[in-house]
Design an enzyme around this catalytic site. Structure first.
Site, PDB file in Angstrom:
ATOM      1  N   ASN A   9     -10.963 -72.127  -1.839  1.00 53.73           N
ATOM      2  CA  ASN A   9      -9.779 -72.609  -1.323  1.00 53.73           C
ATOM      3  C   ASN A   9      -9.001 -71.591  -1.428  1.00 53.73           C
ATOM      4  O   ASN A   9      -8.549 -70.899  -2.002  1.00 53.73           O
ATOM      5  CB  ASN A   9      -9.462 -72.971  -3.180  1.00 53.73           C
ATOM      6  N   LYS A  11      -5.800 -71.307  -0.314  1.00 52.49           N
ATOM      7  CA  LYS A  11      -4.367 -72.180  -0.741  1.00 52.49           C
ATOM      8  C   LYS A  11      -3.572 -71.887   0.058  1.00 52.49           C
ATOM      9  O   LYS A  11      -4.101 -72.026   1.794  1.00 52.49           O
ATOM     10  CB  LYS A  11      -4.340 -70.977  -2.396  1.00 52.49           C
ATOM     11  N   HIS A  95      -5.538 -79.438  -8.235  1.00 56.91           N
ATOM     12  CA  HIS A  95      -5.914 -77.913  -8.397  1.00 56.91           C
ATOM     13  C   HIS A  95      -4.724 -78.074  -9.770  1.00 56.91           C
ATOM     14  O   HIS A  95      -3.539 -79.086  -9.412  1.00 56.91           O
ATOM     15  CB  HIS A  95      -5.500 -77.221  -7.060  1.00 56.91           C
ATOM     16  N   GLU A  97      -2.118 -75.892  -9.330  1.00 56.45           N
ATOM     17  CA  GLU A  97      -1.174 -75.663  -9.380  1.00 56.45           C
ATOM     18  C   GLU A  97       0.034 -76.806  -8.193  1.00 56.45           C
ATOM     19  O   GLU A  97       0.794 -77.389  -8.644  1.00 56.45           O
ATOM     20  CB  GLU A  97      -1.668 -74.964  -7.833  1.00 56.45           C
ATOM     21  N   GLU A 167     -11.660 -76.112 -13.633  1.00 54.35           N
ATOM     22  CA  GLU A 167     -10.687 -74.165 -13.341  1.00 54.35           C
ATOM     23  C   GLU A 167      -9.960 -74.391 -14.739  1.00 54.35           C
ATOM     24  O   GLU A 167      -8.467 -74.858 -14.968  1.00 54.35           O
ATOM     25  CB  GLU A 167     -10.054 -74.272 -12.331  1.00 54.35           C
ATOM     26  N   GLY A 173      -6.727 -67.112 -10.817  1.00 60.04           N
ATOM     27  CA  GLY A 173      -5.959 -65.696  -9.992  1.00 60.04           C
ATOM     28  C   GLY A 173      -5.687 -64.771 -10.845  1.00 60.04           C
ATOM     29  O   GLY A 173      -4.428 -63.890 -10.746  1.00 60.04           O
ATOM     30  N   SER A 213     -11.591 -67.252 -10.862  1.00 62.49           N
ATOM     31  CA  SER A 213     -11.648 -65.628 -10.698  1.00 62.49           C
ATOM     32  C   SER A 213     -13.324 -65.497 -10.935  1.00 62.49           C
ATOM     33  O   SER A 213     -14.050 -64.517 -11.870  1.00 62.49           O
ATOM     34  CB  SER A 213     -11.203 -64.386 -11.750  1.00 62.49           C
TER      35      SER A 213
HETATM   36  C1  PEP Z   1      -8.664 -71.363  -7.200  1.00 67.10           C
HETATM   37  O1  PEP Z   1      -7.568 -71.358  -6.375  1.00 67.10           O
HETATM   38  O2  PEP Z   1      -8.848 -72.729  -7.176  1.00 67.10           O
HETATM   39  C2  PEP Z   1      -9.055 -70.219  -7.955  1.00 67.10           C
HETATM   40  C3  PEP Z   1     -10.861 -70.530  -8.639  1.00 67.10           C
HETATM   41  O3  PEP Z   1      -8.886 -68.775  -8.522  1.00 67.10           O
HETATM   42  P1  PEP Z   1      -9.374 -67.911  -7.782  1.00 67.10           P
HETATM   43  O4  PEP Z   1     -10.491 -67.876  -7.869  1.00 67.10           O
HETATM   44  O5  PEP Z   1      -8.347 -67.039  -7.446  1.00 67.10           O
HETATM   45  O6  PEP Z   1      -8.891 -67.640  -8.961  1.00 67.10           O
END
Ligand code: PEP
Length: 251
Positions: A9, A11, A95, A97, A167, A173, A213
């Protein structure tokens, strides 16, 4: 056998040239035959990235969002027929976000899931609890409600078309990863919910990805959990030096 998936992703990251270079490096890397790679790229890069990946059947391109209405006066939005017209088959939906920063509710996401399935596209449905819910031990109920509000109205046949991404928001992040056991516990719980709602075949056939992460140094252990079928990766998907090793972390 469930499909193993390494999804990235991006973003709102990477310029035109950066995204092109990254896509070329991934497409030209040795991708195991049984692993599906999905790149969730910004809208501006969708058509170009789809062209770059079209000769590699292991690599699919996903949009990071879509509108549920086919066309009309929705400035700034992208419709499903538009995505379909450039060969996009996957869309990341819900997501955290989008949920938190753009106020997307479970009910709104339900409309998107329905519209995508109706059009024959695959929703990558994201779910997951915030930190305070995890600290209170309420994560199972929280994610169950997300399922009930957005995807448990689907028929079994429709539900089987989804990819689920668990998630936990506190791990996105932040550099804090859920432990492999925490990921396994939630994935196994979700599979049991799906079995209860539909049946064993559907529960065992659906790919459930972990996101939060994921890095080259933890992917193998997380992907090695019985009910984890891969990852949705943010930060570490922005460089081939970190994403290619993750793609190769399945045993
Ligand atoms: C994500 O954006 O879905 C995500 C899991 O980000 P990260 O791997 O940076 O934690």
């Amino acid at each position: 056998m469930r499909i193993k998936i390494a999804a990235g992703n991006w973003k709102m990251n990477l310029t035109y040239d950066e995204g092109k270079q990254l896509t070329e490096e991934i497409v030209n890397s040795e991708i195991p035959a049984d692993v599906q790679v999905i790149l969730g790229v910004p809208a501006i890069a969708l058509a170009r990235t789809a062209c770059l990946a079209e000769d590699n059947s292991n690599v699919h391109i996903a949009a990071q969002n879509c509108h549920h209405i086919a066309s009309g006066a929705y400035t700034g939005e992208i419709s499903i027929p538009m995505l379909k017209s450039i060969g996009i088959n996957h869309v990341i939906i819900g997501h955290s976000e989008r949920r938190e920063l753009f106020n997307e509710s479970d009910e709104f996401l339900k409309l998107k899931v329905d519209a995508l399935l109706e059009a024959g596209l695959t929703p990558i449905f994201c779910c997951g609890e915030p930190l305070n819910v995890r600290e209170d031990g309420g994560q199972n109920e929280y994610v169950k409600a997300q399922f009930e509000n957005s995807i448990f109205h689907l028929s079994g046949e429709q539900f089987s078309q989804l990819i689920i991404a668990y998630e936990p928001i506190w791990a996105i992040g932040t550099g804090v990863t859920a432990s492999p056991q925490q990921a396994q516990d939630m994935h196994s719980y979700l599979r049991s919910l799906i079995e209860e709602k539909y049946n064993n075949d559907i529960a065992n056939g659906i790919s459930i990805l972990y996101g939060g992460s994921v890095k080259p140094n933890n992917a193998e252990e997380i992907f090695g959990q019985t009910d984890v079928d891969g990852g949705l990766v943010g930060g570490a998907s922005l460089k081939s030096e970190t994403f290619v090793p993750i793609i190769n972390s399945f045993s």
